[in-house]
Motif scaffolding. Sequence first.
Motif, short mmCIF file in Angstrom:
data_model
loop_
_atom_site.label_atom_id
_atom_site.label_comp_id
_atom_site.label_asym_id
_atom_site.label_seq_id
_atom_site.Cartn_x
_atom_site.Cartn_y
_atom_site.Cartn_z
N ARG A 56 37.44 43.06 41.82
CA ARG A 56 38.56 42.49 42.56
C ARG A 56 38.91 41.08 42.10
O ARG A 56 40.08 40.71 42.06
CB ARG A 56 38.24 42.48 44.06
N GLU A 89 46.14 49.33 42.31
CA GLU A 89 45.77 49.66 43.68
C GLU A 89 44.29 49.38 43.87
O GLU A 89 43.50 49.44 42.92
CB GLU A 89 46.09 51.13 43.97
N MET A 90 43.92 49.07 45.09
CA MET A 90 42.53 48.75 45.39
C MET A 90 41.68 50.01 45.44
O MET A 90 42.15 51.07 45.84
CB MET A 90 42.43 48.00 46.72
N ARG A 91 40.44 49.86 45.00
CA ARG A 91 39.42 50.89 45.16
C ARG A 91 38.35 50.32 46.07
O ARG A 91 37.46 49.59 45.62
CB ARG A 91 38.82 51.25 43.80
N GLY A 92 38.48 50.59 47.34
CA GLY A 92 37.60 49.94 48.30
C GLY A 92 37.99 48.48 48.44
O GLY A 92 39.15 48.10 48.23
N GLU A 93 37.03 47.64 48.74
CA GLU A 93 37.30 46.22 48.95
C GLU A 93 36.97 45.36 47.75
O GLU A 93 37.43 44.22 47.66
CB GLU A 93 36.51 45.71 50.17
N GLU A 94 36.23 45.89 46.79
CA GLU A 94 35.72 45.06 45.72
C GLU A 94 36.21 45.43 44.33
O GLU A 94 35.77 44.85 43.34
CB GLU A 94 34.19 45.09 45.73
#
Length: 288
Positions: free
Chosen positions: A173, A189-194
Amino acid sequence: MAVALNPHDSALALAGMDEAVFARWVALLERRTGVVVAPQRKPFLVSAVRARMREVGYGNFMQYFEHISAPGAGAVEWATLVDRLTVHETRFFRHMPSFDLIRERWLPERLGNGIGALHAWSVGCASGEEAWSLAMVLHHGLLGHGGKVHFGVTASDVSSAAVATARAAIYPRGRIEEVPALYRAKYVEMRGEEAFTPIASLRKRVAFARVNLLQAAAAPLQRLNLIFCQNVLMYFARERRRELLDGLAGLLEPQGLLLIGPGEVTSWSHPALTRVAWQGTLAYQRRD
């Protein structure tokens, strides 16, 4: 491709490889990869090779040399060693002037000429950031013309591990700020929060392969509209750089663009190419 020898534990590593053995290792690396190891970088080479030797149970440099020089299992071990000898350091939009040239000048001109498809090659893609950056720029530019022009990006590296990382395309991230806000909003796009990844529609446009630049002429590449070859040539001997550039020039379609890292080559020209004037870049375009 960013290639560098690992400097860890260099002082201790000097013992055990005399100059004759070092010369044989240097010759092998240059013959198989084109990478030139200068004498002052001997400690780095020794350290990296020795670390791998410990893992596979070799205590003698020449015995290990003979093993990786042999076909079969030696070829498999050689591929692993190349991964250890290379450091895959890059980032998204690493050289912005080159992307600006593509976005602001070259791509609009090509679209104005009615091109039906675009095929780009990211040479030495390392962990993939350059290839994904190219895909974002091309996709966004083509959307402005109705999105009717098909495009694809082929990305390659000599390291199997680097290609696997690039294909997985999962990035921490903290690095998302490397992507300009315009592209960040549309293409990641995000993959989870990190972690984050390129969006699925972009991932369909990029293909990754293990390719040694020395054998690029034999690679199954179609005629190309755009070749992005930065931070690669600096690791080759100067005479070899010109040979490689001549080969890349031959893969370009008319009006195709070749982008090189500024300072990687001097006094090179090709009868079919014209130098492109764009501040901060080293770029050549193939004539009709």
